[in-house]
Scaffold this motif. Structure first.
Motif, mmCIF file in Angstrom:
data_model
loop_
_atom_site.group_PDB
_atom_site.id
_atom_site.type_symbol
_atom_site.label_atom_id
_atom_site.label_comp_id
_atom_site.label_asym_id
_atom_site.label_seq_id
_atom_site.Cartn_x
_atom_site.Cartn_y
_atom_site.Cartn_z
ATOM 1 N N GLY A 1 53.222 21.437 92.037
ATOM 2 C CA GLY A 1 54.384 20.575 91.917
ATOM 3 C C GLY A 1 54.357 19.546 90.894
ATOM 4 N N GLN A 2 53.230 18.944 90.440
ATOM 5 C CA GLN A 2 53.343 18.207 89.271
ATOM 6 C C GLN A 2 53.431 18.933 87.951
ATOM 7 N N LYS A 3 52.853 20.257 87.848
ATOM 8 C CA LYS A 3 53.311 20.864 86.696
ATOM 9 C C LYS A 3 54.859 21.385 86.544
ATOM 10 N N ILE A 4 55.612 21.642 87.685
ATOM 11 C CA ILE A 4 56.706 21.950 87.748
ATOM 12 C C ILE A 4 57.674 20.486 87.141
ATOM 13 N N THR A 5 57.197 19.440 87.642
ATOM 14 C CA THR A 5 57.679 18.082 87.121
ATOM 15 C C THR A 5 57.594 17.984 85.751
ATOM 16 N N GLN A 6 56.490 18.306 85.289
ATOM 17 C CA GLN A 6 56.024 17.932 83.894
ATOM 18 C C GLN A 6 57.143 18.934 83.001
ATOM 19 N N ARG A 7 56.931 20.114 83.340
ATOM 20 C CA ARG A 7 57.824 21.172 82.768
ATOM 21 C C ARG A 7 59.448 20.633 82.928
ATOM 22 N N PHE A 8 59.571 20.250 84.007
ATOM 23 C CA PHE A 8 61.250 19.857 84.015
ATOM 24 C C PHE A 8 61.666 18.671 82.835
ATOM 25 N N PHE A 9 60.793 17.679 82.832
ATOM 26 C CA PHE A 9 60.862 16.628 81.783
ATOM 27 C C PHE A 9 60.586 17.238 80.415
ATOM 28 N N GLU A 10 59.982 18.235 80.117
ATOM 29 C CA GLU A 10 59.850 18.825 78.862
ATOM 30 C C GLU A 10 61.056 19.523 78.432
ATOM 31 N N ALA A 11 61.653 19.998 79.417
ATOM 32 C CA ALA A 11 62.948 20.619 79.333
ATOM 33 C C ALA A 11 63.943 19.515 78.935
ATOM 34 N N LEU B 1 71.490 12.420 81.981
ATOM 35 C CA LEU B 1 71.409 13.392 82.942
ATOM 36 C C LEU B 1 70.897 12.716 84.459
ATOM 37 N N SER B 2 70.744 11.388 84.416
ATOM 38 C CA SER B 2 70.625 10.917 85.801
ATOM 39 C C SER B 2 72.167 10.586 86.253
ATOM 40 N N ASN B 3 72.881 10.392 85.356
ATOM 41 C CA ASN B 3 74.394 10.042 85.709
ATOM 42 C C ASN B 3 74.943 11.516 85.945
ATOM 43 N N GLU B 4 74.688 12.544 85.349
ATOM 44 C CA GLU B 4 75.012 13.583 85.843
ATOM 45 C C GLU B 4 74.543 14.094 87.379
ATOM 46 N N ILE C 1 72.145 9.931 90.060
ATOM 47 C CA ILE C 1 70.774 9.291 90.705
ATOM 48 C C ILE C 1 70.990 8.153 89.749
ATOM 49 N N ASP C 2 70.224 7.064 90.104
ATOM 50 C CA ASP C 2 69.886 5.778 89.091
ATOM 51 C C ASP C 2 68.625 6.367 88.310
ATOM 52 N N ASN C 3 68.763 5.877 86.977
ATOM 53 C CA ASN C 3 67.763 6.317 86.143
ATOM 54 C C ASN C 3 66.312 5.931 86.394
ATOM 55 N N SER C 4 66.256 4.835 87.226
ATOM 56 C CA SER C 4 64.912 4.273 87.718
ATOM 57 C C SER C 4 63.964 5.458 88.382
ATOM 58 N N ILE C 5 65.037 6.268 89.308
ATOM 59 C CA ILE C 5 64.227 7.197 89.913
ATOM 60 C C ILE C 5 63.821 8.332 88.899
ATOM 61 N N MET C 6 64.305 8.554 87.903
ATOM 62 C CA MET C 6 63.944 9.604 86.899
ATOM 63 C C MET C 6 62.715 9.176 86.333
ATOM 64 N N CYS C 7 62.691 7.609 85.926
ATOM 65 C CA CYS C 7 61.718 7.210 85.085
ATOM 66 C C CYS C 7 60.236 7.179 86.137
ATOM 67 N N LEU D 1 59.707 9.461 88.538
ATOM 68 C CA LEU D 1 59.416 10.854 88.572
ATOM 69 C C LEU D 1 58.707 11.413 87.563
ATOM 70 N N LYS D 2 59.131 10.972 86.396
ATOM 71 C CA LYS D 2 58.384 11.307 84.886
ATOM 72 C C LYS D 2 57.111 10.701 84.776
ATOM 73 N N LYS D 3 56.888 9.198 85.351
ATOM 74 C CA LYS D 3 55.838 8.263 84.987
ATOM 75 C C LYS D 3 54.767 8.808 85.994
ATOM 76 N N GLU D 4 55.100 9.208 87.448
ATOM 77 C CA GLU D 4 54.238 9.487 88.354
ATOM 78 C C GLU D 4 54.414 10.689 89.410
ATOM 79 N N PRO D 5 54.199 11.819 88.404
ATOM 80 C CA PRO D 5 54.510 13.160 89.206
ATOM 81 C C PRO D 5 53.444 13.501 90.389
ATOM 82 N N GLU D 6 52.399 12.641 90.301
ATOM 83 C CA GLU D 6 51.568 12.816 91.688
ATOM 84 C C GLU D 6 52.155 12.315 93.014
ATOM 85 N N ILE D 7 52.832 11.243 92.636
ATOM 86 C CA ILE D 7 53.388 10.691 93.724
ATOM 87 C C ILE D 7 55.013 10.930 94.162
ATOM 88 N N PHE D 8 55.791 11.018 93.260
ATOM 89 C CA PHE D 8 57.046 11.280 93.493
ATOM 90 C C PHE D 8 57.459 12.853 93.489
#
Length: 84
Positions: A6-16, A32-35, A38-44, A46-53
């Protein structure tokens, strides 16, 4: 706790996402958050802590459909990042 896969998938998502920004398909992560409606803080988080979110499948669906990101690549890491 999010699985290693799951963490690898999230990392590839943000790589894209970074590739989309580099290609100027989107201005930035906030665009992208606007599209996604969702609030951009959620995206942040997800990107910063893929092991939790956990990344929602709808987010992957959006970049696959709208920006031609390869679903196979996001999920498995195999193949090319973009379909076209």
């Amino acid at each position: 706790m999010v699985s290693a896969e799951g963490q690898k998938i999230t990392q590839r998502f943000f790589e894209a996402v970074e590739a989309l920004i580099s290609r100027r398909d989107i201005r930035g992560q906030k665009t992208l958050s606007n599209e996604l409606g969702i609030d951009n803080s959620i995206m942040c988080k997800l990107k910063k802590e893929p092991e939790i979110f956990t990344l929602k499948p709808e987010y992957i669906h959006h970049i696959v459909v709208k920006y031609n990101v390869s679903a196979q690549w996001v999920i498995t890491g195999r193949g090319k990042m973009f379909t076209k």
